[in-house]
Structure formats: structure tokens, C-alpha cells
Design an enzyme around this catalytic site. Sequence first.
Site, PDB file in Angstrom:
ATOM      1  N   ARG A 277       0.998  -1.127  -0.034  1.00  0.00           N
ATOM      2  CA  ARG A 277       0.051   0.081   0.063  1.00  0.00           C
ATOM      3  C   ARG A 277       0.941   1.169  -0.003  1.00  0.00           C
ATOM      4  NH1 ARG A 277      -3.567   2.857   4.153  1.00  0.00           N
ATOM      5  NH2 ARG A 277      -5.350   3.513   2.921  1.00  0.00           N
TER       6      ARG A 277
ATOM      7  N   ILE B 132      -7.628   7.700  -0.858  1.00  0.00           N
ATOM      8  CA  ILE B 132      -7.310   6.157  -0.779  1.00  0.00           C
ATOM      9  C   ILE B 132      -8.157   5.482   0.320  1.00  0.00           C
ATOM     10  CG2 ILE B 132      -5.142   6.215   0.101  1.00  0.00           C
ATOM     11  CD1 ILE B 132      -4.174   3.644  -1.007  1.00  0.00           C
ATOM     12  N   SER B 133      -9.018   4.716   0.070  1.00  0.00           N
ATOM     13  CA  SER B 133      -9.980   4.452   1.252  1.00  0.00           C
ATOM     14  C   SER B 133      -9.048   3.541   2.126  1.00  0.00           C
ATOM     15  CB  SER B 133     -10.963   3.194   0.717  1.00  0.00           C
ATOM     16  OG  SER B 133     -11.838   4.108  -0.229  1.00  0.00           O
ATOM     17  N   GLN B 134      -9.508   3.335   3.487  1.00  0.00           N
ATOM     18  CA  GLN B 134      -8.945   2.767   4.498  1.00  0.00           C
ATOM     19  C   GLN B 134      -8.875   1.187   4.189  1.00  0.00           C
ATOM     20  OE1 GLN B 134     -12.419   2.999   7.494  1.00  0.00           O
ATOM     21  NE2 GLN B 134     -11.055   1.660   8.317  1.00  0.00           N
TER      22      GLN B 134
ATOM     23  N   PHE C 120     -17.586   8.511   1.524  1.00  0.00           N
ATOM     24  CA  PHE C 120     -16.834   8.501   0.472  1.00  0.00           C
ATOM     25  C   PHE C 120     -16.651   9.791  -0.434  1.00  0.00           C
ATOM     26  CE2 PHE C 120     -16.927   3.889   0.949  1.00  0.00           C
ATOM     27  CZ  PHE C 120     -15.569   3.309   0.082  1.00  0.00           C
TER      28      PHE C 120
END
Length: 687
Positions: free
Chosen positions: A44, A70-72, A213
Site C-alpha cells: 500500500r 485512498i480508502s482505508q 466516500f
Amino acid sequence: MTVPRAEVLDSAYAQERAVMVSRHLRARGIEDPLLLAAMGAVPREAFVPEHLQEFSYEDSALPIEAGQTISQPYIVARMIELAEIKPGDKVLEVGAGSGYAAAVMTRMANKVFAIERHEELAKLARARLKRLGHANVEIIIADGTKGLPEEAPFQAIIVSAGGPHVPEALKQQLAIGGRLIIPVGEFGCQTLMRVRRTGEDGFMVEDFGAVAFVPLIGEQGWAEPQRERIKEALVDAEPTGFAAGLLLPAKRALTIHDRLSRLMAKTAEPFGDLHELCNLVERFSDAKVVLLGEATHGTAEFYQARARITEMLVDRHGFNIVAVEADWPDAAVYDAYVRGLPRPVLPQATFTRFPTWMWRNGQVAEFLDRLKEINATIGDPDRKAAFYGLDIYSLGASIEAVLHYLDKVDPEAARIARQRYGCLVPWRAEPARYGRMALSRGYAVCEKPVADALTDLLRKRLVYLAKDGEAFFDAEQNARIVTGAEQYYRAIYYGDAASWNLRDQHMFDTLSRLLAERGPDAKAVVWAHNSHIGNAAFTEMGQVRGEHNIGQLARQRFGEDAVLIGFGTDRGTVAAASDWDGDMEIKRVRPARDDSYEGRSRDTGIAAFLLETGPGQREFVRAELAEPLLERAIGVIYRPETELLSHYFQAELSRQFDAWIWFAETQAVAARPVHAHGPDETYPFGL
């Protein structure tokens, strides 16, 4: 399915990646073995900006280029698992962003198509995926709300942005049995939906809870101006569920915040000054241990409130131990001051190690003066309140203290101890370097010598006690600190909870020894950060990261005879640094997030209050206050620009603390200068 050729599995982040998979994914209910393997393989850190790489494996969303996120890791895994991706599947992702989710899916599916409307992001994602060897993926610059009809049908479609509704084009591009995962709703109240195609015209829709989001922009999404309305919120985009991975049902998430604020306002007990606060806290005076927290390490009101509460407990209720999150040798100098004892020879100057402002500030100086005055009215030396440090960081000072003691009582033992401690001498100024060295060599060079030094000391315990019992206790504690510090500085390089747990176990063990040393009637007040004081078992610390703390250990040992009191604030100023060992700055504290307990406390409209949350509170109130929300923790470092990532964790307030003390607005401590040369002429602070 193509396995990338060049993924950096042996990178510096490999251990953190493994911990992420174990604690943030598997422990929270992610079960798909193919998915877990993929997320354990994809780096990541390669998909986030360089200045944020240290946060790569925190379970947090991170800002990336073009104002996106960038999502968790958990929400990436949750969405992919809901999509039920299998080998051989063809997958469409809408909102490629950094390319991270696409990289994960390439290790699970036969082919991945990822649409990104931002040219900058698309080019960066292509370059990253190519560099890492992902060959079964295409990045397309287009309006993702229209899908990719020329490549349809898809077994799975994942939309990494929130739309006003499910785009019809995407539904029609699902294969029979295909799954579409998409957040739906306005920013702040989106719902994660799964649409499963059951036939040519049949679809089944499921709700998987509230999320947050970035907006889905496009012909079948939001119009472009919508992006500006939520621009400031993008950095803090985050799902609203608890750390255990159970997302809140969407409708419930919309009402919980206002309901909690109203309940807190009705239940809270306001106070106008610290005298009134002490009268409120006095209900806990029958406890054996009262633990007082703080939400920062640099807020004047927290120090002042803890000081006045402590003075009340000492003066009126016989508490004779003040144990703080500080170094033992330095605290011993303060102890001598408040009890009227001769000043220890070492250390020559107190609290000169970063962060100096924690215990070298005006609020602490005033407290020590008042504690000295109270002690002067107490005739029995055993009832005088002593001031002790609980922490583990004083490696060099503790070695000096042990050797100084042995030089006086047993010169031959001192000679042997010098030999044993010799292996640590090169690392005394920078003990973290010892940890790196031990890790690189693959063994603990100094573990046995320092353990032997402690064993030698304990073996002669009875002889030394006969000469001066209190001096021996001090030397024994310093020897334990050296042993613990050697273990601690090795543990910090293992990238998991080991170092935190070792430190808090040491602090709790020190507290336990102090209570035993001061006799059966001993009672202690503990000062430490909320993250040490609150019961970690009911926070993200314990439930996700596997950490325990003093509060949890005290609850297990003493039950309701230990009272855990947390502190909070919304805004103001704080003394903190931007980096470890950096200069102290007076920083502005950002107003708390709405989805935090601080935000709920602020919205009560009460400037200062005590809220009882423990067994003395009504059960229905405690149940409501057990709702998992965020809680802010500012330590010696404060980075407001990444506040959500750096300073918030999730907690259940009424299970974490027995009481919550609130100040809506607070100010930084009044820090005192460190003398540049030699010891203080008088102590503490030249008083």
C-alpha cells in the site's frame, strides 16, 4: 490471474502489512483467504504520497492527488469481499484512484478494468501498476458512471465513490449472478449497497451500513459543483462504524449524534471553577486508585484540574502516592522537594529530555508547591504524599542511579554492575539505536547482562534493605527500568503492540510495587494520558491493535476500587511538537469532529462539566454512552493537517472511563526553560 513480478514483499513495510492483515482485516471478520493473501502482498505504501507513507498500514483513509482519497484498508477489503470475486472473474472498478484496490483485485480475478475520470490519477495508477508488474489490468480515463459496455458483462463491479443512486448503466452491465458494490447517498450519510443481478430484469439490493466516500461525478452521478461542497471533508473521509468492523445501519447513523449530545447535556454536571469540580470528583475518594487522564500532553486546564483533584484526595482522604507518566529518576527530585528530603545527587538537572514541557511547566511547579504545603501539615512520614515516575525511558539516568547507589553500599557489586551495563554504554544517548542494532544482529546483545545486574541486586536485598530501605527500593526500581528499557527498545522495531504493552505493563507493575511499598493503607493518584488511563479493552487499541494499558490492568486487578477518569476538549491551544525530538510549539487545536465524543460534548453547549459514566450512572445512560465513536488523542506530537489519521481512535466512552471531565476551550501549558549548562541551582525550576 497474474501474479506480479516485482512486488516488494521484503520491503521495510512487510511486517506492518502482515499486522494490518491480521489485526485490521482477519480479526474484524474478513475471511476470504484469496483476499487476505492479496492484501498481504500488495504494498500500500507504493500507492500513497511519500509524506504519508508512515500511515500506510493504519486503518485510515489517506488523501492522494487530485483532491481524492485512498480508502482505508478495511473498507477496501470489505467491498471486495462483498463483491465475492473469484479466479476467472472479469471485474470493473469505477474510481481507480491510486490504483491500490485494482492491484489487490488483479491477484484474485482474471481481468480488471478500472475507470478513472482524473487524468492525473489515471497516469499515476498506470505507472504504479506497471512498475509492480500487474499485467492483467487496464486503466481507462472516462466517465465511470456509464460503465464499460464494450467489455460487459462483469461478474463484479466495485464503485469507489458515492453516488446519488445506483447508475442504471452499471446494473445493466452485470452478468447474471453478478454483484455491484456502491455507496449511495449524500456525503456524510452514504449507505454501502450490494446489488445482485438475479435475472434479466431482476435485482436484489442489500444495505451494509453507513460509510463516507468522495462523490461519484458523472452523467449518472453527481454534477461537478458537488465536489466543491465537500472539498474540505475529503482528507477525513472515513466509515462511521466501530473498529470491530460492524458498520452502523445507515438510518441509525443519521440520528445517533444529536441524541447523544442531548443525553449528555441532561446528564452532565456543570462546574464553574476547580473547587466545584473537586466537590464533584470527591464521590470517588473511597477508591484505592484514582487514575486521571488527559487528552493532550500540553494543556494547562488538564494539569490544573488534576492538581486540584489530587490535592483534595491527599489532604482530605489520605492518598499518599502521586504516580505520573514521567521518568523515575527525575520524578525522585520532585519527590524530595514535596516531602522535604535531601535532593538526590542524580540527575543533576530534571526533565531535560524531550518533551521537557510535560513536567517542566508552570502548572506542575504550582502543584508541587501546594503539595509541599499539604505535606508539611502531615506529621506521619508514611502519610505524606510522594511523587513518583512510572515510565521506562530513563535508560541512561537509571544506569547512573544504580551505579551511584552500589558505589556507596557495595563497591565490589558496583564494579560488576559496570561491567554488565557496559554493553549499553554506547547507546545511552540514543537507546533506540540499540534496538536497531539488536534487530539487525538477530539477538539481544544486552538482555542477559542487564537481567543479571537486576538479579545480583535482588539477591542481596536483605543486606541492602538493612542499610537504607527507601534507597534500596529506588535502586531496585532503576535496575528494573534498565531491564525493561532494554526490552522496550528492542520491541519498538517489531511493528506491533509489543512495545506499547511492555511499556504499560512496566508502568502498572511500578504502580503495584509502590502500593505494596507504602503499606496496606496506601492509596494512589495516577496521572497519564487518556490512552493509558482508559480501559483499552473497550477501544480500538485493544479490540483491533491488541494493546492493553494501565487502566485495563488496574480494572482487572482492583475492579471498582480503581476509578478511571478521562478528560476532553474541543478547541484552543496546546504545547506540542511537529516531530519527535522537535521544538515545542504552541499550536491551535482544531475543533473536534462531529462523529467524536468531543464533538458530542461540544454540542451540549456546556463550557465545563463532569459526566459520570461508570457504575454510579443510570444503566440506560451508560448503554447510550457505550456507542462506539471516535475520540481524540494528542500526545507530545500534534499534526493537525493529518488529525484524523494521527490523533483519532474509536472507543466506547462508558466502558472506557468511569467519568469524563470536559473543557470546551483550553490553553497551552506555561512551559519553563531548560538550563543550558549544569544543574539547576535549586529545584524544581529554580524555585
